[in-house]
Design a protein around this motif. Structure first.
Motif, short mmCIF file in Angstrom:
data_model
loop_
_atom_site.label_atom_id
_atom_site.label_comp_id
_atom_site.label_asym_id
_atom_site.label_seq_id
_atom_site.Cartn_x
_atom_site.Cartn_y
_atom_site.Cartn_z
N VAL A 26 0.85 -1.19 0.00
CA VAL A 26 0.00 0.00 0.00
C VAL A 26 0.89 1.24 0.00
O VAL A 26 1.78 1.36 0.84
CB VAL A 26 -0.92 0.00 1.25
CG1 VAL A 26 -1.68 1.30 1.38
CG2 VAL A 26 -1.88 -1.18 1.19
N PRO A 27 0.68 2.17 -0.95
CA PRO A 27 1.54 3.35 -0.99
C PRO A 27 1.30 4.22 0.24
O PRO A 27 0.20 4.25 0.79
CB PRO A 27 1.09 4.07 -2.27
CG PRO A 27 -0.28 3.58 -2.54
CD PRO A 27 -0.36 2.19 -1.99
N PRO A 28 2.35 4.94 0.69
CA PRO A 28 2.16 5.84 1.83
C PRO A 28 1.28 7.02 1.44
O PRO A 28 1.16 7.37 0.27
CB PRO A 28 3.56 6.32 2.18
CG PRO A 28 4.45 5.87 1.08
CD PRO A 28 3.70 4.99 0.16
N LEU A 29 0.67 7.62 2.46
CA LEU A 29 -0.10 8.84 2.27
C LEU A 29 0.69 9.99 2.87
O LEU A 29 1.03 9.95 4.05
CB LEU A 29 -1.47 8.73 2.96
CG LEU A 29 -2.33 10.00 2.97
CD1 LEU A 29 -2.80 10.35 1.56
CD2 LEU A 29 -3.55 9.83 3.87
N ARG A 45 -9.85 10.76 5.86
CA ARG A 45 -8.90 10.69 4.74
C ARG A 45 -8.11 9.38 4.77
O ARG A 45 -7.84 8.78 3.74
CB ARG A 45 -7.89 11.84 4.83
CG ARG A 45 -8.36 13.13 4.20
CD ARG A 45 -7.23 14.12 4.09
NE ARG A 45 -6.22 13.71 3.11
CZ ARG A 45 -5.02 14.27 3.00
NH1 ARG A 45 -4.66 15.22 3.83
NH2 ARG A 45 -4.18 13.86 2.09
N LEU A 46 -7.74 8.96 5.97
CA LEU A 46 -6.97 7.72 6.10
C LEU A 46 -7.82 6.53 5.67
O LEU A 46 -7.34 5.63 4.98
CB LEU A 46 -6.46 7.54 7.53
CG LEU A 46 -5.42 8.56 8.00
CD1 LEU A 46 -5.12 8.40 9.49
CD2 LEU A 46 -4.13 8.43 7.20
N ARG A 47 -9.09 6.54 6.09
CA ARG A 47 -9.97 5.43 5.70
C ARG A 47 -10.18 5.40 4.20
O ARG A 47 -10.21 4.33 3.58
CB ARG A 47 -11.32 5.54 6.43
CG ARG A 47 -11.21 5.23 7.89
CD ARG A 47 -12.55 5.23 8.61
NE ARG A 47 -12.30 5.01 10.02
CZ ARG A 47 -12.69 5.83 11.00
NH1 ARG A 47 -13.39 6.92 10.72
NH2 ARG A 47 -12.41 5.55 12.25
N ALA A 48 -10.33 6.58 3.60
CA ALA A 48 -10.52 6.64 2.15
C ALA A 48 -9.28 6.09 1.45
O ALA A 48 -9.38 5.36 0.45
CB ALA A 48 -10.79 8.08 1.71
N HIS A 49 -8.12 6.40 1.97
CA HIS A 49 -6.86 5.92 1.40
C HIS A 49 -6.78 4.39 1.49
O HIS A 49 -6.41 3.72 0.52
CB HIS A 49 -5.69 6.55 2.15
CG HIS A 49 -4.34 6.16 1.64
ND1 HIS A 49 -3.79 6.67 0.47
CD2 HIS A 49 -3.41 5.30 2.15
CE1 HIS A 49 -2.60 6.15 0.29
NE2 HIS A 49 -2.34 5.31 1.28
#
Lengths: 283, 195
Positions: A26-29, A45-49
């Motif tokens: 999983v790419p970092p945000l 935002r984290l959940r969407a990512h």
């Protein structure tokens, strides 16, 4: 302008890199997070990512019980982001700050859980109420209606300094009975000690109370040399508490101070020298 | 008149004696930190109460384990409750169940409909100020007013200093406050505790 320090404090941001160790594909945000803001504000935002890149549905238990870790310890996310960064030991991590996302084993005995039944907004208001109770016996915050309470929160959430300040001004002006502050000390075992006590803006003789006075009040038997820092900056010990509060308080209306053992030699980098508190001195 | 932390600390042994005389729960006084050179003390207790009403079809009574800390807020100059709610086996209640538990308790003691009480504005999960662990609390915003009235009624401020200095009066004021606020967690203070 008199507001420029407060504006700089508001505008301070930290580059953060959110990673998911349980799935390295999983790419970092990456995000520039306001120092005066809170990590739980980023949960959506984290959940969407995770939903987009890790196949973790936003409504799944994993996404709903998401938490954050740094240097192997849960991030006490009820504290402002900048304070958490400044507390990291042995020293603040290199930037961007790598923060781990966890979807399992939420530490229920260590972390406050934010969600529909316990919103970050109501926690923020809880902090504002306590600060105003110290300053004005809660008169000012109670006189404000729900609309102004919401404006403070929305201003912070949306990074709108003017929207926030026009209401916050009322909380910050006038004579304060006691000044809202907390002193934090990160312990080697990962524990966090939090000191709070009643401190008036002036001494008995009406001169301004300084930070060194404050340490004598809060830690009467302490003798080691220390510094107090906020927003990543060490403060001279002769700084009046009222001045530091007015310029450097966080949006929650508290001055959050990090206590550190003093560095022996500041090597001319502009840091103030520490004051040695002698337990034998009278006060 | 205002209650101070030291007056609260001095009243705690009497509060403990009055409550433990009538309630058979484990109960103790604990020092959880310090504020300047004054110890921060609490009365800590633990008890089981009936939980929020289960489904109509479920006849088994639901029990909730309440871990209650009775402390003092210097900011508000009044007592404050921090509590944890769990199933009898120790698993913490889900946030929605915790909110339901408090709401049902408040409803049944005041007779008011839940919808009229904005629980979110007075019930929060917060870090305990000294212990740091997450606990529920009821915002004390109106408590100082209540304590002021209760202590006025008991003539606690005999020396006119604005502070409650009579330990007996302070203990009774905290007990009266607990009679009101304890209901939120299903605690019924027996009237005999006041004798």
């Amino acid at each position: 302008t008199p507001d420029s320090i407060q504006r700089q404090v508001w505008d301070g941001k930290l580059p953060v890199c959110f990673v998911l160790p349980e799935d390295p594909d999983v790419p970092p945000l990456y995000s520039l997070v306001p120092r005066v803001g809170y990590f739980p504000a980023l949960l959506d935002r984290l959940r969407a990512h995770l939903s987009r890149h890790a196949g973790i549905d936003e409504d799944s238990p994993g996404a709903q019980q998401l938490w954050l870790r740094s240097a192997g310890r849960p991030l006490r996310w009820h504290l402002p982001v900048g304070l958490l960064y400044d507390l990291e030991r042995p020293k603040p991590p290199p930037l961007p700050w790598e923060v781990e996302i966890r979807t399992r084993d939420f530490p229920t005995d260590e972390l406050v859980s934010f969600g529909p039944n316990n919103s970050l907004e109501s926690y923020f208001l809880y902090c504002l109420k306590e600060a105003d109770a110290l300053k004005h016996r809660a008169r000012v915050i109670n006189e404000m209606g729900e609309r102004e309470h919401r404006q403070l929160w929305q201003g912070l959430l949306n990074d709108q300094f003017d929207q926030f300040s026009v209401v916050n001004r009322k909380l910050m002006e006038g004579e304060a009975k006691y000044l809202p502050f907390r002193i934090y000390q990160q312990e080697a075992d990962g524990g966090l000690s939090v000191l709070q006590c009643l401190a008036k803006p002036h001494r008995e003789d009406s001169t301004p109370l300084t930070l060194s006075d404050l340490l004598r009040i809060c830690m009467p038997n302490f003798a080691d040399p220390v510094t107090l820092a906020t927003h990543g900056v060490s403060l001279p010990m002769e700084t009046p508490l009222a001045w530091a509060y007015d310029k450097l308080a966080y949006p929650d209306n508290f001055l959050h101070l990090v206590l550190q053992p003093s560095r022996c030699n500041s090597a001319g980098d502009g840091e103030s020298s520490a004051m040695q508190l002698d337990s034998s001195s009278e006060f | 008149p205002m209650l101070s932390r030291s007056a609260f600390n001095e009243a705690l042994p009497q509060l403990l004696a009055r409550l433990s005389g009538r309630l058979s729960w484990p109960m103790r006084l604990a020092t959880v930190g310090a504020e300047s050179d004054t110890p921060v003390m609490e009365l800590q207790t633990s008890f089981l109460v009936a939980g929020p009403a289960a489904d109509a079809s479920d006849s088994a009574p639901v029990l909730v384990q309440v871990r209650l800390h009775i402390g003092f807020s210097s900011a508000y100059a009044c007592p404050v409750l921090h509590f944890c709610l769990s199933q009898p086996d120790g698993v913490p209640l889900a946030a929605s169940d915790a909110a339901d538990f408090v709401r049902v308790n408040v409803e049944s003691s005041t007779g008011e409909a839940a919808g009229q009480l904005d629980l979110a504005s007075v019930l929060s999960q917060v870090p305990h100020p000294q212990l740091g662990c997450p606990m529920y609390t009821l915002h004390p915003c109106r408590t100082a007013e209540l304590i002021g009235r209760l202590t006025s009624a008991s003539e606690a401020d005999r020396d006119g200093s604005g502070e409650v200095r009579d330990t007996n009066a302070a203990a009774l004021a905290v007990l009266s406050w607990l009679t009101v606020y304890g209901r939120a967690v299903g605690l019924q203070v027996p009237p005999e505790c006041f004798l």
